[in-house]
Design an enzyme around this catalytic site. Sequence first.
Site, PDB file in Angstrom:
ATOM      1  N   LYS A 235     -21.341   2.961   3.395  1.00 17.77           N
ATOM      2  CA  LYS A 235     -20.231   2.405   2.628  1.00 17.77           C
ATOM      3  C   LYS A 235     -20.783   1.294   1.767  1.00 17.77           C
ATOM      4  O   LYS A 235     -21.835   0.715   2.075  1.00 17.77           O
ATOM      5  CB  LYS A 235     -19.200   1.838   3.609  1.00 17.77           C
TER       6      LYS A 235
ATOM      7  N   VAL B  20      -1.294   9.493  -0.023  1.00 15.09           N
ATOM      8  CA  VAL B  20      -1.410  10.447   1.088  1.00 15.09           C
ATOM      9  C   VAL B  20      -0.059  10.652   1.769  1.00 15.09           C
ATOM     10  O   VAL B  20       0.367  11.788   2.007  1.00 15.09           O
ATOM     11  CB  VAL B  20      -2.451   9.961   2.133  1.00 15.09           C
TER      12      VAL B  20
ATOM     13  N   GLY C 185       4.596   4.285   4.853  1.00 19.53           N
ATOM     14  CA  GLY C 185       3.772   4.301   3.648  1.00 19.53           C
ATOM     15  C   GLY C 185       3.795   5.662   2.982  1.00 19.53           C
ATOM     16  O   GLY C 185       3.165   6.605   3.455  1.00 19.53           O
ATOM     17  N   VAL C 186       4.574   5.757   1.904  1.00 13.17           N
ATOM     18  CA  VAL C 186       4.634   7.037   1.189  1.00 13.17           C
ATOM     19  C   VAL C 186       3.937   6.885  -0.157  1.00 13.17           C
ATOM     20  O   VAL C 186       4.521   7.046  -1.217  1.00 13.17           O
ATOM     21  CB  VAL C 186       6.086   7.581   1.056  1.00 13.17           C
ATOM     22  N   GLY C 187       2.651   6.554  -0.072  1.00 12.33           N
ATOM     23  CA  GLY C 187       1.804   6.428  -1.253  1.00 12.33           C
ATOM     24  C   GLY C 187       1.101   7.750  -1.521  1.00 12.33           C
ATOM     25  O   GLY C 187       1.660   8.831  -1.312  1.00 12.33           O
TER      26      GLY C 187
HETATM   27  P1  NAD Z   1      -1.817   4.159  -1.020  1.00 14.16           P
HETATM   28  O1  NAD Z   1      -2.063   2.739  -1.373  1.00 14.16           O
HETATM   29  O2  NAD Z   1      -1.593   5.143  -2.114  1.00 14.16           O
HETATM   30  O3  NAD Z   1      -0.552   4.266  -0.039  1.00 14.16           O
HETATM   31  C1  NAD Z   1      -0.272   3.346   0.944  1.00 14.16           C
HETATM   32  C2  NAD Z   1       1.230   3.085   0.894  1.00 14.16           C
HETATM   33  O4  NAD Z   1       1.588   2.237   1.970  1.00 14.16           O
HETATM   34  C3  NAD Z   1       1.652   2.378  -0.399  1.00 14.16           C
HETATM   35  O5  NAD Z   1       2.737   3.074  -0.971  1.00 14.16           O
HETATM   36  C4  NAD Z   1       2.047   0.996   0.075  1.00 14.16           C
HETATM   37  O6  NAD Z   1       3.081   0.438  -0.687  1.00 14.16           O
HETATM   38  C5  NAD Z   1       2.490   1.286   1.501  1.00 14.16           C
HETATM   39  N1  NAD Z   1       2.464   0.119   2.379  1.00 14.16           N
HETATM   40  C6  NAD Z   1       1.543  -0.879   2.437  1.00 14.16           C
HETATM   41  N2  NAD Z   1       1.877  -1.752   3.394  1.00 14.16           N
HETATM   42  C7  NAD Z   1       3.008  -1.292   3.970  1.00 14.16           C
HETATM   43  C8  NAD Z   1       3.842  -1.761   5.009  1.00 14.16           C
HETATM   44  N3  NAD Z   1       3.602  -2.903   5.657  1.00 14.16           N
HETATM   45  N4  NAD Z   1       4.937  -1.032   5.344  1.00 14.16           N
HETATM   46  C9  NAD Z   1       5.202   0.114   4.692  1.00 14.16           C
HETATM   47  N5  NAD Z   1       4.464   0.601   3.688  1.00 14.16           N
HETATM   48  C10 NAD Z   1       3.388  -0.104   3.326  1.00 14.16           C
HETATM   49  O7  NAD Z   1      -3.029   4.579  -0.083  1.00 14.16           O
HETATM   50  P2  NAD Z   1      -3.419   6.052   0.372  1.00 14.16           P
HETATM   51  O8  NAD Z   1      -4.560   6.528  -0.440  1.00 14.16           O
HETATM   52  O9  NAD Z   1      -2.185   6.896   0.468  1.00 14.16           O
HETATM   53  O10 NAD Z   1      -3.974   5.757   1.836  1.00 14.16           O
HETATM   54  C11 NAD Z   1      -3.091   5.515   2.925  1.00 14.16           C
HETATM   55  C12 NAD Z   1      -3.898   5.218   4.180  1.00 14.16           C
HETATM   56  O11 NAD Z   1      -4.731   6.332   4.489  1.00 14.16           O
HETATM   57  C13 NAD Z   1      -4.856   4.025   4.063  1.00 14.16           C
HETATM   58  O12 NAD Z   1      -4.944   3.384   5.308  1.00 14.16           O
HETATM   59  C14 NAD Z   1      -6.183   4.672   3.718  1.00 14.16           C
HETATM   60  O13 NAD Z   1      -7.269   3.859   4.139  1.00 14.16           O
HETATM   61  C15 NAD Z   1      -6.094   5.938   4.537  1.00 14.16           C
HETATM   62  N6  NAD Z   1      -6.947   7.029   4.033  1.00 14.16           N
HETATM   63  C16 NAD Z   1      -6.764   7.488   2.763  1.00 14.16           C
HETATM   64  C17 NAD Z   1      -7.565   8.520   2.299  1.00 14.16           C
HETATM   65  C18 NAD Z   1      -7.387   9.089   0.899  1.00 14.16           C
HETATM   66  O14 NAD Z   1      -7.933  10.168   0.634  1.00 14.16           O
HETATM   67  N7  NAD Z   1      -6.628   8.443   0.033  1.00 14.16           N
HETATM   68  C19 NAD Z   1      -8.546   9.087   3.142  1.00 14.16           C
HETATM   69  C20 NAD Z   1      -8.688   8.601   4.441  1.00 14.16           C
HETATM   70  C21 NAD Z   1      -7.872   7.568   4.875  1.00 14.16           C
END
Ligand code: NAD
Length: 365
Positions: A80, A184, A180-182
Amino acid sequence: MSIFSHSAYDKHEQVAFYQDAKSGLKAIIAVHNTNLGPSLGGCRMWPYADDGEALNDVLRLSRGMTYKSAMAGLKLGGGKSVIIGDPRKDKTPELLRAMGEFINTLGGRYITAEDSGTSVEDMHIIGERTEFVSGLNESSEHGGDPSPSTAYGVFVGLKAAVEHRWGRTDLSGLKVSVQGVGNVGFRLAKLLEEAGAELFVTDIFQDNIDRAVNQLGATAVGAEEIFDLDVDLFAPCAMGAILNDDTISRLKVGAIAGAANNQLAEERHAEVLREKGMLYAPDYVINAGGIIDVYYQQQGSPERGGDGYDPAQVKAHIETIGTTMQEVFQRAEESGETTAHVADRVAEERFGHEDALKKTDSAAA
Ligand code: NAD
């Protein structure tokens, strides 16, 4: 600040520091283990409070990548990188090019990809100075973004959890809360909605909540309320350390399966979950869809002699998360250990095995 005796050092092979005065770059690359292949892991840019915080983060994250790739059956090691700085203020093309030069000095022992604070566009700039960069696949449907693959892998792993916990393969009527509905979480919620699950979602951004409510018919709940719901399964898809003394005492679910990294606040929380009868899908096993996707983007590229990125091949590999997860659940049930402990042991067997020679696969490098 100690290095070799650092609490997160854990047999790292290499830690490299780099400074480029001209662009202002200050960065660290950590290579945890390359027994199975070159290390691959994202480049995070973050305004760390101090160097110690950056070092701690990169060591923890690179170790995690070794376990994740080993469990995903990839010929990759764990690494990393972190750039110390605010991505909204300090990121410039010069700084990213300097980062590319830094990565290049490791000669392929470390391959980078996007992470928090860096984007696919940033990877293209880094790629001007090094070939050891992935997540650039513009020909793929999502332009290199691994999130759809992560979501699909979580969906597959979640189904394995449901089957193990309740002995059912269909998800219709299953009540699932998604934190968290971002990138993923929303895609996972969509797959769950298509499978007939009943969704409860929360987020800190109202537009993300509205999207899930309007497009998926999800019920919106408060950021704290999510832990008190009477639902079957909790899918944490926001941030780490979300399974802690407070939340575990409130959760009433039968299973936990989500995308967030480092979900357990402390190792001992895996045992608390086991005692309470909540089946925990270890985070780095269930969220490996993204690294699988990135691996094929890297390995399949014609410049590396690959045949190109084959979505069917990637999908098939991601689906192995389901069988790996079943194996972990089964072994944990038989041995009485936690699922997290079993996953660690299986991963260590894989990357620490004598036969897993330091084979730097030239195709993958
Ligand atoms: P993202 O930032 O697009 O989505 C995260 C969502 O969580 C956002 O919408 C944010 O507003 C919300 N959030 C943050 N704090 C919060 C809280 N306290 N309560 C409710 N919602 C909250 O990120 P992502 O890419 O969707 O990743 C989500 C998680 O999955 C992270 O922990 C990331 O490390 C992990 N992850 C992602 C990937 C990937 O391919 N993107 C791969 C492995 C792991």
